[in-house]
Design an enzyme around this catalytic site. Structure first.
Site, short mmCIF file in Angstrom:
data_model
loop_
_atom_site.label_atom_id
_atom_site.label_comp_id
_atom_site.label_asym_id
_atom_site.label_seq_id
_atom_site.Cartn_x
_atom_site.Cartn_y
_atom_site.Cartn_z
N CYS A 88 -14.17 -13.02 6.49
CA CYS A 88 -13.03 -12.64 5.66
C CYS A 88 -12.93 -11.12 5.57
CB CYS A 88 -13.20 -13.23 4.26
SG CYS A 88 -11.96 -12.70 3.07
N CYS A 91 -13.80 -8.37 1.70
CA CYS A 91 -14.98 -7.62 1.23
C CYS A 91 -15.70 -7.00 2.42
CB CYS A 91 -15.95 -8.54 0.50
SG CYS A 91 -15.33 -9.20 -1.06
N CYS A 166 -13.90 -17.78 -3.57
CA CYS A 166 -13.74 -16.33 -3.62
C CYS A 166 -14.34 -15.85 -4.93
CB CYS A 166 -12.28 -15.91 -3.52
SG CYS A 166 -12.12 -14.09 -3.53
N ASP A 358 0.44 7.94 -12.12
CA ASP A 358 -0.38 6.93 -11.47
C ASP A 358 0.32 6.46 -10.21
OD1 ASP A 358 -2.12 4.90 -10.77
OD2 ASP A 358 -1.49 3.55 -12.37
N CYS A 384 -5.76 5.63 -6.93
CA CYS A 384 -6.52 4.60 -6.20
C CYS A 384 -6.93 5.11 -4.83
CB CYS A 384 -5.70 3.32 -6.06
SG CYS A 384 -4.12 3.54 -5.21
#
Length: 427
Positions: A88, A91, A166, A358, A384
């Protein structure tokens, strides 16, 4: 008539096998090893490991390889907690111990600042949000002759990994992959593909599914029954970019600060309640009692609604759906505005005692430039992307601001992503 000899196929090149020693972890979460004056990027590896790898491609950055065998494991390697890890693409760092991961994310922020000449700025330890708290997810699906596949995209390609668990997600979301798989497999949609947007609201799960065409009456009945059985808050379908509710089983409700909102389907939120609270606490502290406040790239009002106690709050964002949701609270002066193309100018900034911004991952270069020219005494930033934040921070510092503090917040466990808050003041 002459005969032609058949062409010989070129012999396939033998795979390039290397043995490398990983020295660091790069910005994307891959191990980085020196080799022949360059570097090799090896996913799923850690500093201090000796690895046998197969080279898969070459780019301007160096060689990219897949690990074949961990010859010497790092002391900090831990067993992954998910059966899909490595396949996957969600991650990349489940094999790294949590304290090492928090330190690495802090160093990512410090490195980005240092590259912009801001290495002396204090960076707090990373505040990490635990797994199992992520409240939004986008699952991909594809209907095949053998059934349906529902999950996240695989690492490095468009294949969908059929998701059976998950650990990142709120359990209310992760449990829905199986039921949606069964629904799609039996719905008579051969070859269909798309996304399923899941959001955990305070009223329950809000689900939005892409469909290849507008559903007929039979499909609508099937969807309505599905949402009821799965105890959803709301179920909607989308085709051609417009979301259409199938059924709202109870009023969709999202609470931010002291206010309840009624968000549209598939709305963007901070990934977790815990992460949102951590970011908001730092933003509110950075602003202090300053008023009035401008919240730029405000979304649904994650920060704006928490600052209304100060006095007048103005919120701007390019997404009209988010602004409409915030406007309906009656608490914030709102404007739908593309801040990349039309940032607040000097005369528009003049009335404000503080600004919060932001932006998305691209950062807010144009807005940072006008803030540097004529911004208020206090600027609270949320980001971010450490690289674009450092670029924008350099602009503000060059314009006379001091970067007082930076606080990393990890809302994306086991990934290379990290968020942060920062406070700028004019001395």
């Amino acid at each position: 008539m002459t005969s032609r000899r058949p062409r010989r196929r070129a012999a396939k090149a033998a795979p390039q096998i290397l043995e490398v020693a990983v020295q660091s972890v790069g910005a994307q979460g891959d191990g980085v090893a020196p080799h022949d004056g360059g570097q090799v990027f090896v996913p799923l590896t850690l500093p201090g490991e000796r690895v046998r790898v197969e080279v898969t491609r070459k780019t301007g950055d160096g060689l990219h390889a897949r690990p074949l065998e961990i010859l010497e494991a790092a002391p900090g390697r831990v067993p992954p907690v998910c059966r899909h890890f490595g396949d996957c693409g969600g991650c990349s760092l489940q094999h790294m111990a949590s304290d090492s991961l928090a330190n690495w994310k802090r160093e990512r922020v410090r490195t980005a600042l240092s590259q912009r000449g801001l290495g002396e700025v204090p960076v707090a330890p990373t505040l990490s949000v635990p797994p199992g708290t992520r409240r939004r997810a986008v699952l991909a699906y594809r209907v095949t002759a053998r059934g349906a596949v529902v999950g996240f995209n695989a690492r490095g390609d468009a294949r969908i990994v059929d998701q059976w668990e998950c650990p990142l997600l709120d359990p209310a979301l992760s449990r829905l992959a199986g039921p949606f798989r069964d629904l799609l497999a039996s719905a008579g949609l051969p070859g269909a593909s798309g996304d399923i947007w899941l959001t955990r609201l305070d009223s329950g799960v809000d689900a939005l599914i892409d469909l290849p065409a507008a559903p007929d009456l039979k499909m609508l009945e099937r969807l309505t029954a599905f949402g009821r059985v799965q105890d959803l808050s709301r179920l909607s379908w989308r085709h051609g970019g417009i979301a259409v509710p199938v059924a709202e089983y109870r009023p969709s409700r999202l609470r931010i600060g002291d206010f309840d909102l009624s968000p549209p389907p598939g709305i963007f939120l901070q990934p977790s309640r815990e992460g949102e609270a951590a970011l908001a606490e730092r933003v509110v502290a950075a602003v202090g009692g300053a008023a009035p406040v401008a919240d730029l790239f405000c979304g649904v009002g994650t920060f704006a609604l928490r600052l209304t106690g100060n006095g007048r709050v103005y919120g701007a964002d390019g997404d009209g759906r988010l602004i409409d949701t915030l406007r309906r609270t009656g608490q914030v002066e709102t404007e739908t505005r593309d801040l990349f193309r039309r940032p607040l100018a000097a005369d528009e900034l003049k009335p404000f005692a503080a600004v919060v911004f932001d932006p998305p991952r691209a950062g807010a270069k144009a807005q940072a430039e006008t803030l540097a020219e004529a911004g208020p005494p206090v600027v609270a930033a949320v980001s971010c992307n450490p690289a674009t934040f450092a670029r924008d921070a350099r602009i503000l510092v060059d314009g006379g601001y001091a970067l007082a503090d930076v606080n990393p917040v990890d809302q994306f466990p086991w990934s290379a992503h990290v968020e942060l808050t920062a406070r700028f003041v004019r001395p």
